[in-house]
Design an enzyme around this catalytic site. Sequence first.
Site, short mmCIF file in Angstrom:
data_model
loop_
_atom_site.label_atom_id
_atom_site.label_comp_id
_atom_site.label_asym_id
_atom_site.label_seq_id
_atom_site.Cartn_x
_atom_site.Cartn_y
_atom_site.Cartn_z
CB CYS A 111 -0.96 -0.01 1.18
SG CYS A 111 -2.01 -1.48 1.23
CG HIS A 252 -3.37 3.06 1.78
ND1 HIS A 252 -3.87 2.58 0.59
CD2 HIS A 252 -3.49 2.04 2.69
CE1 HIS A 252 -4.27 1.33 0.76
NE2 HIS A 252 -4.05 0.98 2.02
CG ASN A 282 -6.80 -1.23 1.02
OD1 ASN A 282 -6.05 -0.90 0.11
ND2 ASN A 282 -6.34 -1.62 2.19
#
Length: 327
Positions: A111, A252, A282
């Site tokens: 990420c 993020h 996500n």
Amino acid sequence: MEAKIISTGSYLPSTSVPNQQLETLMDTNDEWIKSRTGIEARHLSETENTSVLCGKAAIKMLDKANVSALEVDLIIVATMTPDYQTPSTACLVQEYIGARQVMAFDINAACSGFVYALSIAEKMVQSGNFRYALVLGGEVMSKVIDWEDRSTAVLFGDGAGGVLLKGVNEKKSFLAEDIHADGSRGLSLTARPLTTKDPFSKTTDEIQQTGYLKMDGRAIFDFSIRNVPASIRQLAEIGETQLAEVDYYLLHQANYRIVEAIAKKLKLPMSKFKTNMQHYGNTSAASIPILLDEVVSSGELKLGSGQKIVLTGFGGGLTWASILIEL
């Protein structure tokens, strides 16, 4: 030469799956997911692999900048879900968009990957050897998800985004960075274990290789709200910038609660923290560039305006990374 962002782009698969649809696969419901994550839906790829998502995002940003794929000198793709172990996804993107036989490679920092890739590309452009660089974050997370495990399946989505950098004789745009990794906590998030397979070994123990993503959610949450605010404060100090001077923080998009907790720790209003995980979930390395492209497309950020932004990734590795940029 200094690296400057001259274009942004993103691409999402056409299939959007709302929380209610997941109720047919596992013991969950819309309210349970929204209250814990802020996620309402996610896009899932039916046929397009990571290289295709990245390639379509790349074509969009090249078209916006009126730059030919033949002018591109460098392609970096951040991903933890490549099409293959080899060739790299970046090489497949190079072929997909019709770029020349340029330098192309992948990095995997989960990420944090897009921020890592952006840091690398900026320095390569600064060298004077690369004029145009495509920096992409792309994931098909649905390839590594156990769709019966509600602790992970409800969180992730597929997509790609990126930026086009150009080497210019102008003042510095990338003002500061703060980038770290802590492998001692790496097993908090894993996917696709590859164990040794020596035909001459007498070892009989075998590790079950499901390939599914495994995550210690509490450990990741605690890591995020401790390490990320400290990283952003350090970034501001390096860049000689007050936290309040930054126009937007693009973090993020893992979980709305995490973003909210980070904003609170930094004593900043949530209005400075853009979010879109409610629509996409996500998307790992893709989340920051997708969000950046949305905010630029909406007009809230304008390339060349001198606005200041912070891009911050955090996740598998464990890794965390922040960059302060003046657009």
